[in-house]
Motif scaffolding. Sequence first.
Motif, mmCIF file in Angstrom:
data_model
loop_
_atom_site.group_PDB
_atom_site.id
_atom_site.type_symbol
_atom_site.label_atom_id
_atom_site.label_comp_id
_atom_site.label_asym_id
_atom_site.label_seq_id
_atom_site.Cartn_x
_atom_site.Cartn_y
_atom_site.Cartn_z
ATOM 1 N N GLU A 29 0.855 -1.184 0.000
ATOM 2 C CA GLU A 29 0.000 0.000 0.000
ATOM 3 C C GLU A 29 0.894 1.239 0.000
ATOM 4 O O GLU A 29 1.773 1.376 0.858
ATOM 5 N N VAL A 30 0.698 2.124 -0.945
ATOM 6 C CA VAL A 30 1.516 3.329 -1.041
ATOM 7 C C VAL A 30 0.806 4.483 -0.334
ATOM 8 O O VAL A 30 -0.340 4.812 -0.658
ATOM 9 N N VAL A 31 1.505 5.068 0.631
ATOM 10 C CA VAL A 31 0.993 6.238 1.346
ATOM 11 C C VAL A 31 2.084 7.310 1.299
ATOM 12 O O VAL A 31 3.027 7.265 2.084
ATOM 13 N N PRO A 32 2.008 8.263 0.377
ATOM 14 C CA PRO A 32 3.049 9.283 0.281
ATOM 15 C C PRO A 32 3.073 10.163 1.526
ATOM 16 O O PRO A 32 2.021 10.421 2.134
ATOM 17 N N PRO A 33 4.245 10.632 1.944
ATOM 18 C CA PRO A 33 4.303 11.594 3.046
ATOM 19 C C PRO A 33 3.456 12.820 2.724
ATOM 20 O O PRO A 33 3.431 13.285 1.582
ATOM 21 N N ALA A 34 2.754 13.328 3.723
ATOM 22 C CA ALA A 34 1.870 14.474 3.502
ATOM 23 C C ALA A 34 2.667 15.749 3.235
ATOM 24 O O ALA A 34 2.238 16.626 2.488
ATOM 25 N N ASP A 35 3.844 15.849 3.835
ATOM 26 C CA ASP A 35 4.678 17.038 3.672
ATOM 27 C C ASP A 35 5.722 16.769 2.591
ATOM 28 O O ASP A 35 6.618 15.944 2.779
ATOM 29 N N PRO A 36 5.638 17.466 1.450
ATOM 30 C CA PRO A 36 6.596 17.219 0.373
ATOM 31 C C PRO A 36 7.961 17.849 0.614
ATOM 32 O O PRO A 36 8.928 17.533 -0.082
ATOM 33 N N GLU A 37 8.065 18.729 1.608
ATOM 34 C CA GLU A 37 9.327 19.420 1.858
ATOM 35 C C GLU A 37 10.314 18.492 2.570
ATOM 36 O O GLU A 37 9.945 17.735 3.464
ATOM 37 N N GLU A 38 11.576 18.566 2.133
ATOM 38 C CA GLU A 38 12.626 17.781 2.757
ATOM 39 C C GLU A 38 13.798 18.691 3.093
ATOM 40 O O GLU A 38 14.043 19.692 2.423
ATOM 41 N N ALA A 39 14.510 18.328 4.148
ATOM 42 C CA ALA A 39 15.709 19.080 4.502
ATOM 43 C C ALA A 39 16.737 18.962 3.382
ATOM 44 O O ALA A 39 16.815 17.945 2.699
ATOM 45 N N GLY A 40 17.518 20.014 3.197
ATOM 46 C CA GLY A 40 18.506 20.029 2.117
ATOM 47 C C GLY A 40 19.905 19.676 2.602
ATOM 48 O O GLY A 40 20.150 19.487 3.788
ATOM 49 N N PHE A 41 20.824 19.594 1.645
ATOM 50 C CA PHE A 41 22.210 19.238 1.943
ATOM 51 C C PHE A 41 23.175 20.349 1.528
ATOM 52 O O PHE A 41 24.392 20.134 1.536
ATOM 53 N N GLU A 42 22.649 21.511 1.169
ATOM 54 C CA GLU A 42 23.469 22.539 0.543
ATOM 55 C C GLU A 42 24.694 22.938 1.369
ATOM 56 O O GLU A 42 25.760 23.191 0.830
ATOM 57 N N GLN A 43 24.556 23.009 2.667
ATOM 58 C CA GLN A 43 25.660 23.476 3.517
ATOM 59 C C GLN A 43 26.445 22.335 4.144
ATOM 60 O O GLN A 43 27.292 22.566 5.004
ATOM 61 N N LEU A 44 26.158 21.105 3.727
ATOM 62 C CA LEU A 44 26.812 19.949 4.329
ATOM 63 C C LEU A 44 27.878 19.388 3.396
ATOM 64 O O LEU A 44 27.591 19.007 2.267
ATOM 65 N N HIS A 45 29.113 19.319 3.883
ATOM 66 C CA HIS A 45 30.220 18.851 3.043
ATOM 67 C C HIS A 45 31.089 17.814 3.748
ATOM 68 O O HIS A 45 32.167 17.472 3.256
ATOM 69 N N GLU A 46 30.623 17.321 4.888
ATOM 70 C CA GLU A 46 31.360 16.298 5.611
ATOM 71 C C GLU A 46 30.531 15.025 5.679
ATOM 72 O O GLU A 46 29.299 15.069 5.758
ATOM 73 N N TRP A 47 31.231 13.893 5.667
ATOM 74 C CA TRP A 47 30.577 12.596 5.546
ATOM 75 C C TRP A 47 29.551 12.354 6.653
ATOM 76 O O TRP A 47 28.414 11.966 6.388
ATOM 77 N N ASP A 48 29.933 12.571 7.905
ATOM 78 C CA ASP A 48 29.036 12.298 9.023
ATOM 79 C C ASP A 48 27.786 13.159 8.956
ATOM 80 O O ASP A 48 26.669 12.682 9.216
ATOM 81 N N ALA A 49 27.956 14.433 8.610
ATOM 82 C CA ALA A 49 26.810 15.341 8.552
ATOM 83 C C ALA A 49 25.849 14.948 7.431
ATOM 84 O O ALA A 49 24.624 15.015 7.597
ATOM 85 N N ILE A 50 26.393 14.518 6.299
ATOM 86 C CA ILE A 50 25.555 14.087 5.177
ATOM 87 C C ILE A 50 24.772 12.835 5.562
ATOM 88 O O ILE A 50 23.567 12.730 5.303
ATOM 89 N N GLN A 51 25.433 11.872 6.189
ATOM 90 C CA GLN A 51 24.749 10.654 6.601
ATOM 91 C C GLN A 51 23.645 10.948 7.617
ATOM 92 O O GLN A 51 22.545 10.390 7.538
ATOM 93 N N GLN A 52 23.932 11.815 8.586
ATOM 94 C CA GLN A 52 22.930 12.146 9.597
ATOM 95 C C GLN A 52 21.723 12.841 8.980
ATOM 96 O O GLN A 52 20.579 12.598 9.377
ATOM 97 N N GLN A 53 21.978 13.701 7.995
ATOM 98 C CA GLN A 53 20.852 14.367 7.317
ATOM 99 C C GLN A 53 20.005 13.365 6.550
ATOM 100 O O GLN A 53 18.772 13.436 6.549
ATOM 101 N N LEU A 54 20.667 12.397 5.902
ATOM 102 C CA LEU A 54 19.947 11.362 5.165
ATOM 103 C C LEU A 54 19.074 10.539 6.113
ATOM 104 O O LEU A 54 17.913 10.244 5.808
ATOM 105 N N ILE A 55 19.620 10.188 7.262
ATOM 106 C CA ILE A 55 18.853 9.445 8.261
ATOM 107 C C ILE A 55 17.666 10.265 8.743
ATOM 108 O O ILE A 55 16.547 9.745 8.889
ATOM 109 N N SER A 56 17.892 11.549 8.971
ATOM 110 C CA SER A 56 16.807 12.423 9.439
ATOM 111 C C SER A 56 15.673 12.500 8.425
ATOM 112 O O SER A 56 14.494 12.491 8.797
ATOM 113 N N ILE A 57 16.023 12.539 7.135
ATOM 114 C CA ILE A 57 15.001 12.661 6.098
ATOM 115 C C ILE A 57 14.150 11.400 6.018
ATOM 116 O O ILE A 57 12.916 11.468 6.009
ATOM 117 N N CYS A 58 14.797 10.224 5.955
ATOM 118 C CA CYS A 58 13.995 9.003 5.817
ATOM 119 C C CYS A 58 13.209 8.710 7.092
ATOM 120 O O CYS A 58 12.109 8.140 7.037
#
Length: 211
Positions: A29-58
């Motif tokens: 059953e597909v239930v899309p998230p109601a909020d289409p907005e996602e946090a961005g990665f524009e200011q993130l350039h280090e591995w740990d910070a990118i991974q943590q942001q990815l975890i936060s988004i999913c």
Amino acid sequence: MNLSRIILGSRSPRRKELLTQLLPETQIEVVPPADPEEAGFEQLHEWDAIQQQLISICTAKNEDVFQQRPADASVPILTADTIGVVKRETGDLVVLGQPPVESAWQETVKEWFLNDYAGRTHLVLTGVCLRYQQRVTIQIAETEVTFHDQEYVRERLDWYLSTQESRGKAGGYAIQGAGSIFVNRIEGSLSNVVGLPLETVFEMLNRSQTV
């Protein structure tokens, strides 16, 4: 896997298509998230910070879907987010999202292909979040993708841009489509590059049944 139903929290038709390789479509059953907005990665350039942001988004996607369907707490909820990460000459890591929607998209994709992809290896990461019986588990799958050299890419790039396949694609290419002609080597999960690492999902679902 002894599952009668699973909720896929996604707007991506590709993720549903991939999941049907593990489970019958009638159980998804597909239930899309109601909020289409996602946090961005524009200011993130280090591995740990990118991974943590990815975890936060999913994780945020999963919580969004769960809040829509709290009565289905016993049904697994699966969410994911996929990004491409390149390393610039400055040493900074940069997450490449979707090309701009306006006319500048071709120049942006051309720059990515010639400066970030051609003759180089980049990483594709997918964060996967599974909620089942009040337990939330998260994993990140990594795949290395290496493109052919500069000359090869340059000779075919104008044609590829003319297909407009890049539009709306994270990183500006679809490995399951015409973009595959640029790929010289893949190390890791192919389905991860498409948008859902089936090996990771399979293991997570199996473990959720034994806990």
